[in-house]
Structures are given as structure tokens and as C-alpha cells.
Design a protein around this motif. Structure first.
Motif, short mmCIF file in Angstrom:
data_model
loop_
_atom_site.label_atom_id
_atom_site.label_comp_id
_atom_site.label_asym_id
_atom_site.label_seq_id
_atom_site.Cartn_x
_atom_site.Cartn_y
_atom_site.Cartn_z
N ALA A 3 0.83 -1.20 0.00
CA ALA A 3 0.00 0.00 0.00
C ALA A 3 0.86 1.25 0.00
O ALA A 3 0.53 2.25 -0.63
N VAL A 4 2.01 1.20 0.72
CA VAL A 4 2.89 2.37 0.79
C VAL A 4 3.39 2.74 -0.61
O VAL A 4 3.47 3.92 -0.96
N ASP A 5 3.69 1.73 -1.42
CA ASP A 5 4.20 1.98 -2.76
C ASP A 5 3.15 2.54 -3.71
O ASP A 5 3.47 2.97 -4.81
N ALA A 6 1.88 2.52 -3.29
CA ALA A 6 0.81 3.00 -4.15
C ALA A 6 0.76 4.52 -4.21
O ALA A 6 0.09 5.09 -5.07
N ALA A 72 6.23 6.37 -16.68
CA ALA A 72 5.62 5.45 -17.64
C ALA A 72 6.17 4.04 -17.50
O ALA A 72 5.42 3.05 -17.50
N LYS A 73 7.47 3.92 -17.36
CA LYS A 73 8.09 2.60 -17.20
C LYS A 73 7.61 1.93 -15.92
O LYS A 73 7.33 0.73 -15.89
N HIS A 74 7.51 2.72 -14.85
CA HIS A 74 7.08 2.17 -13.57
C HIS A 74 5.63 1.71 -13.63
O HIS A 74 5.29 0.63 -13.12
N LEU A 75 4.76 2.49 -14.28
CA LEU A 75 3.36 2.11 -14.37
C LEU A 75 3.16 0.89 -15.27
O LEU A 75 2.29 0.06 -15.02
N ALA A 76 3.96 0.79 -16.32
CA ALA A 76 3.89 -0.39 -17.19
C ALA A 76 4.27 -1.65 -16.43
O ALA A 76 3.70 -2.72 -16.65
N ALA A 77 5.22 -1.51 -15.52
CA ALA A 77 5.67 -2.66 -14.72
C ALA A 77 4.70 -3.00 -13.60
O ALA A 77 4.70 -4.12 -13.08
N HIS A 78 3.87 -2.04 -13.22
CA HIS A 78 2.92 -2.23 -12.11
C HIS A 78 1.54 -1.75 -12.55
O HIS A 78 1.05 -0.72 -12.07
N PRO A 79 0.86 -2.48 -13.44
CA PRO A 79 -0.41 -2.03 -14.01
C PRO A 79 -1.52 -1.87 -12.98
O PRO A 79 -2.50 -1.17 -13.25
N LEU A 81 -1.45 -0.10 -10.48
CA LEU A 81 -1.50 1.31 -10.12
C LEU A 81 -2.41 2.10 -11.07
O LEU A 81 -3.01 3.10 -10.68
N MET A 82 -2.50 1.66 -12.30
CA MET A 82 -3.37 2.29 -13.30
C MET A 82 -4.83 1.86 -13.09
O MET A 82 -5.75 2.66 -13.26
N GLY A 83 -5.03 0.58 -12.73
CA GLY A 83 -6.37 0.03 -12.57
C GLY A 83 -6.84 -0.65 -13.84
O GLY A 83 -6.64 -0.13 -14.94
N GLU A 84 -7.46 -1.82 -13.69
CA GLU A 84 -7.85 -2.61 -14.85
C GLU A 84 -8.84 -1.87 -15.75
O GLU A 84 -8.76 -1.93 -16.98
N GLN A 85 -9.81 -1.17 -15.14
CA GLN A 85 -10.85 -0.52 -15.94
C GLN A 85 -10.27 0.61 -16.79
O GLN A 85 -10.61 0.76 -17.97
N VAL A 86 -9.40 1.42 -16.21
CA VAL A 86 -8.79 2.52 -16.95
C VAL A 86 -7.89 1.97 -18.05
O VAL A 86 -7.89 2.46 -19.19
N PHE A 396 2.23 10.77 -7.05
CA PHE A 396 1.33 9.87 -7.77
C PHE A 396 0.48 9.11 -6.77
O PHE A 396 0.97 8.69 -5.72
N VAL A 397 -0.80 8.90 -7.13
CA VAL A 397 -1.71 8.11 -6.29
C VAL A 397 -2.28 6.99 -7.14
O VAL A 397 -2.90 7.24 -8.18
N GLY A 398 -2.06 5.75 -6.71
CA GLY A 398 -2.55 4.61 -7.46
C GLY A 398 -4.05 4.44 -7.37
O GLY A 398 -4.73 5.02 -6.52
#
Length: 420
Positions: A3-6, A72-79, A81-86, A396-398
């Protein structure tokens, strides 16, 4: 991911375009200096124009904990954080590669920006294919400007009766319009379909005039305004705008747009939205700006950059009306945060203003967010995590988090987000 990393801080990027406010006068520079952006040294003679927060490939933010890793690289590695619906909704715009659907900015404007518009998605794809060195992505760029300080902008075509008023009261402007077009334009005011066509003809006529034609009339107009010689019915706000634009871009054809476009002054907390095909030019002030994740701009005046007048003329909506039609009225997001929610899916913006010791809770947002502190300091908490933030900090907020904000000093925070 824990959660902290989010929730984590990111480092924005700075653009020092010629039109930016200079040195410490720039809100962009103030925020960069306050947050100690690595490598940033405030230069008293540099125009600091834009602070970018996002994943646009031209100038992506990076993680504060690891400046070698782009957001962008970080979000691609941790999808997650983006959320499945988005991710599913905006897959065609590259969300699987970590690209956010929006780009968040701070702008500090000293000189007027260009007379410009932004293409819709179809046109953006065509322009990118034809001229990829100029139009560097295939995305559209609807945008919202939210005033941090009193902010002046040209925005959308004036109501037709006001354009006619300018034609009847400003001889230098009238001299540029062929008599037949003048007659047709005036007769068409009560016929919306014909008026749209003649408004396009009028705009195209003015913006394609040779300097040998418009130059002498502009010189005479500016000289008359500087001398305080106003004709009956001429408006002070137009005089102010013409003189400001001539100071910024002497002799530029774009100055004539002062007689065709709305001229607005927004106070702090007021906002406007500009969809595809709406002509505009930001004139002065400091704003938060949010847009779809694109850098596509079609320009036609008030700029040393490439002018693409044919594509600008062809791409405008030619829908006249008062500048207030572009206003975005905030609604309650929480108490006391306000939500600015323009009529597009890529982004919304929340403004949170708290006194020292006050707190607010942001509801769960099912999508990613980027936030910036423009005044004060606060503790931001979620689940079992907490982050201390102060002026200039960007974080950033996941997806999927409820966020609590407690101000330790008078706080203003802006948060851009998208959710499906």
C-alpha cells in the motif's frame, strides 16, 4: 505492490519557452525551487513557462526514489497502479505501456501564446501520419485551464453581433474585409448555418492577408490606440488586448484576432475548457492546465514557431458565443474540495484548500492520479501509509485508494485523475 508503494513522489520536468515568466516571477520556477527539483538552479533571466507532470514521451516525469526510472516505465511494470478498468478503456492510447490518458501542467505566462487550436482524434491521426516531425503523436488534446492568479485568455469566437460591432466601429479592421464579404456576413447574422460559413470566410480572409495589406492598417491602429484616440463605440478591453499583443509580437497578423475572439479574465479558482477546434490564446497569468496526453498544437499567429494556417482554418468549429460558454463550474467532490469535471473522459481535477490543522478525505478513485502542492504543507495518508508533502511536491496516487489530507500549514493542492 504494498500500500505504501501506491503513493509516491515524482519529479516533474521544466520547459523554459520564450513566453514564460522570467526568474522568480514564474510560478513554475517557484514550485521547482521549493521542491528542490534535482539539477534545477533558478536563473533570474530564464523564462520558466511550464511544469510537466505525467508520462508524455517528450518529457516524462521520473520517480523521486529512482530518477533513472520514468513514471511510464514504472506504471507499465505495475499495471495495478493504473487500474484494470482505466487500462482497458484507454488501451488504444497506450495505457498498457504506462501512459496516463492525461498530462498535468503548471503554466506561467508573460507573453501571449500563439493563436492556436488542437485537432480531434481523427485529424490528429492524419496530421501525425503526414507530418510526424511536427505533430508528434496521434492523440487529441482537449484541455482545461484553472487560474492560480488572475488569468487573461482569448477563447472561442465572439458572438456575431460583437464581431459586427467591431467591423462598424474600427475603420482599420473594416478596411481589411472585402465589401462583398462584409455585406454577406452582416446579412447572415440571423441565419446560423450561413453565418458559420461566412465566419470561416472572414477568419480565413484576415489570417491569410499579406503583410503589405494588413501591416499599414495595424500600424495605424496601434498608433491611434497608443494616442488614446478611440472612435465612438470602441471598447477598452479590445484596446488593452491589441496593445498587449503588439508589445509581445509587434506587427503580427494574429493581433487582428482581438476583434474576432472572446477576451476573458479569470480569477483564482475559475476555469475554462477548450475542446477540439476551438481557437484560443492564453495571454497572461499562472494556471493549472490539464489535457489529454498530447502535445499537438496547430498555430496561426503570435508565435515564432511554424504556422499551419490551412489546417487551423479547416479545423475550427466556427461556433460563435460568449466566452462564458467555455466556463467549467466546480461541484462538490468532498467537503471542502471542489471538482472540475469537463465533458471528456480523460481527466478531472480536484482543488483542495485547507487551513492549518484542517483535514479532508478524498473518496476512492478507480484510476490513477497526480497531485501537486501549490501552497502550504500536509500529511497525506491512505490505509497504513503516510506521506509528508509541501510546496512544489508532486506525487502519484494509485487506483482504488481513499486518501486523507491533513494540512499542517495553509494548503492548496490540485489533483488530476481519470477513472473508468
Amino acid at each position: 505492490m504494498s500500500a505504501v508503494d501506491a503513493v509516491f513522489k515524482i519529479i516533474p520536468t521544466i520547459q523554459d519557452y520564450d513566453w514564460g515568466k522570467v526568474g522568480e516571477a514564474s510560478k513554475v520556477a517557484q514550485l521547482a525551487a521549493a521542491s528542490k527539483v534535482p539539477g534545477f538552479t533558478l536563473n533570474a533571466e530564464t523564462p520558466y513557462a511550464e511544469l510537466w507532470m505525467g508520462t508524455h514521451p517528450k518529457s516524462s516525469s521520473v520517480l523521486q526514489s529512482d530518477a533513472s526510472t520514468t513514471l511510464a516505465k514504472h506504471l507499465a511494470a505495475h499495471p495495478e497502479l493504473m487500474g484494470e478498468q482505466v487500462t482497458a478503456k484507454f488501451e488504444g492510447d497506450g495505457t498498457k505501456e504506462g501512459n496516463l490518458p492525461f498530462l498535468f501542467k503548471v503554466l506561467s505566462i508573460q507573453k501571449a501564446l500563439s493563436i492556436q487550436t488542437h485537432p480531434d482524434k481523427q485529424k490528429a491521426g492524419i496530421l501525425h501520419k503526414e507530418k510526424p516531425d511536427i505533430y508528434k503523436d496521434p492523440n487529441h488534446k482537449p484541455e482545461m485551464a484553472l487560474a492560480l492568479t488572475p488569468f487573461k485568455a482569448m477563447c472561442g469566437f465572439l458572438p456575431l453581433e460583437k464581431i459586427v460591432h467591431h467591423l462598424l466601429t474600427t475603420p482599420e479592421f473594416t478596411a481589411l474585409v472585402p465589401p462583398k464579404l462584409m455585406t454577406s456576413f452582416m446579412v447572415s447574422i440571423n441565419n446560423p448555418e450561413r453565418a458559420k460559413s461566412y465566419l470561416k470566410d472572414l477568419f480565413a480572409t484576415i489570417m491569410t492577408l499579406p503583410e503589405s495589406t494588413y501591416g499599414p492598417q495595424l500600424t495605424a491602429l496601434v498608433a491611434r490606440y497608443k494616442a488614446g484616440d478611440l472612435k465612438a463605440g470602441e471598447l477598452r478591453d479590445v484596446v488593452e488586448l491589441v496593445l498587449k499583443l503588439d508589445e509581445d509580437f509587434p506587427g503580427d497578423i494574429g493581433i487582428w484576432c482581438a476583434f474576432l475572439l472572446n477576451y476573458l479574465t479569470l480569477e483564482k479558482g475559475e476555469a475554462i475548457f477548450l475542446g477540439a477546434g476551438e481557437p484560443h490564446a492564453y495571454v497572461y497569468g499562472d494556471i493549472m492546465e490539464c489535457m489529454a496526453n498530447s502535445d499537438n498544437v496547430i498555430r496561426a499567429g503570435l508565435t515564432p514557431k511554424l504556422r499551419d494556417i490551412p489546417n487551423l482554418v479547416d479545423g475550427l468549429t466556427y461556433v460563435p458565443g460568449p466566452g462564458t460558454k467555455h466556463a467549467v463550474q466546480p461541484t462538490a467532490f468532498s467537503s471542502p474540495s471542489r471538482l472540475y469535471d469537463p465533458p471528456i473522459p480523460e481527466f478531472s481535477v480536484v482543488m483542495t484548500a485547507l487551513g492549518a490543522g484542517e483535514a479532508d478525505t478524498h473518496r476512492v478513485v478507480n484510476g490513477p492520479s497526480i497531485a501537486i502542492v501549490t501552497e502550504g504543507a500536509a500529511a497525506v495518508s491512505w490505509g497504513s501509509g503516510e506521506l509528508q508533502v509541501s510546496v512544489g511536491d508532486v506525487f502519484f496516487v494509485g487506483s482504488g485508494l481513499e486518501l486523507s489530507v491533513k494540512a499542517s500549514d495553509q494548503l492548496v493542492l490540485f489533483r488530476a485523475f481519470v477513472e473508468a
